[in-house]
Design a protein around this motif. Structure first.
Motif, short mmCIF file in Angstrom:
data_model
loop_
_atom_site.label_atom_id
_atom_site.label_comp_id
_atom_site.label_asym_id
_atom_site.label_seq_id
_atom_site.Cartn_x
_atom_site.Cartn_y
_atom_site.Cartn_z
N UNK A 48 4.80 2.98 -22.85
CA UNK A 48 4.87 3.77 -21.47
C UNK A 48 3.59 3.36 -20.78
N UNK A 49 3.58 3.12 -19.59
CA UNK A 49 2.75 2.85 -18.59
C UNK A 49 2.17 3.86 -17.75
N UNK A 50 1.13 4.07 -17.35
CA UNK A 50 0.30 5.15 -16.74
C UNK A 50 0.27 4.87 -15.09
N UNK A 51 0.98 5.97 -14.38
CA UNK A 51 0.75 5.57 -13.08
C UNK A 51 -0.61 5.67 -12.57
N UNK A 52 -0.93 4.72 -11.62
CA UNK A 52 -2.37 4.68 -11.21
C UNK A 52 -3.44 3.82 -11.94
N UNK A 53 -3.21 3.72 -13.21
CA UNK A 53 -3.68 2.82 -14.11
C UNK A 53 -3.07 1.46 -14.60
N UNK A 54 -1.64 1.69 -14.49
CA UNK A 54 -0.80 0.37 -14.87
C UNK A 54 0.18 0.13 -13.86
N UNK A 55 0.37 1.00 -12.93
CA UNK A 55 1.45 0.65 -11.82
C UNK A 55 1.21 1.82 -10.74
N UNK A 56 1.82 1.47 -9.58
CA UNK A 56 1.88 2.50 -8.68
C UNK A 56 3.45 2.58 -8.18
N UNK A 57 3.85 3.74 -7.68
CA UNK A 57 5.21 4.09 -7.55
C UNK A 57 5.10 5.25 -6.43
N UNK A 58 5.09 4.97 -5.15
CA UNK A 58 4.68 5.63 -4.01
C UNK A 58 5.68 6.03 -2.93
N UNK A 59 6.70 5.10 -3.04
CA UNK A 59 7.58 4.88 -1.75
C UNK A 59 9.04 5.10 -2.24
N UNK A 60 9.50 5.65 -3.35
CA UNK A 60 10.83 5.77 -3.79
C UNK A 60 11.80 4.60 -3.90
N UNK A 61 11.04 3.23 -3.71
CA UNK A 61 11.88 2.19 -3.89
C UNK A 61 11.49 1.15 -4.77
N UNK A 62 10.37 0.87 -4.68
CA UNK A 62 9.52 -0.05 -5.40
C UNK A 62 8.53 0.45 -6.16
N UNK A 63 8.19 -0.51 -7.35
CA UNK A 63 7.23 -0.11 -8.52
C UNK A 63 6.42 -1.38 -8.31
N UNK A 64 5.13 -1.50 -8.49
CA UNK A 64 4.06 -2.45 -8.58
C UNK A 64 3.25 -2.27 -9.72
#
Length: 83
Positions: A48-64
């Motif tokens: 499991x990845x940590x939001x803000x440390x490993x990825x960002x998901x802010x728009x409801x469509x894409x994960x970076x």
């Protein structure tokens, strides 16, 4: 089985999992159907990845991802919603 603290769901919330196999250096992923903001868990090869440390998901469509994936990495997106 993925590693990390599991999320518990109330009786009116369900989840679905979408898997995407990464290409070399890929950072942008778009799980089909999108997701509710703050209602997604992301796993990379079962961890499991940590939001803000490993990825960002802010728009409801894409994960970076904040660091590029390796070719063949499996990204799983567990999306919580009332389907």
């Amino acid at each position: 089985m993925p590693l990390g603290r599991p999320i518990t769901l109330s009786t009116n919330v369900a989840s679905k999992t979408i898997s995407i196999t990464a290409t070399a250096g890929q950072t942008l992923f778009q799980p089909s159907g999108g997701y509710r903001i703050n209602q997604i868990a992301v796993y990379r090869n079962g961890t499991r990845l940590v939001d803000g440390q490993d990825f960002t998901a802010r728009d409801g469509a894409s994960v970076t991802l904040l660091s590029g994936a390796t070719v063949g990495d499996v990204l799983e997106f567990q999306i919580f919603d009332s389907f």
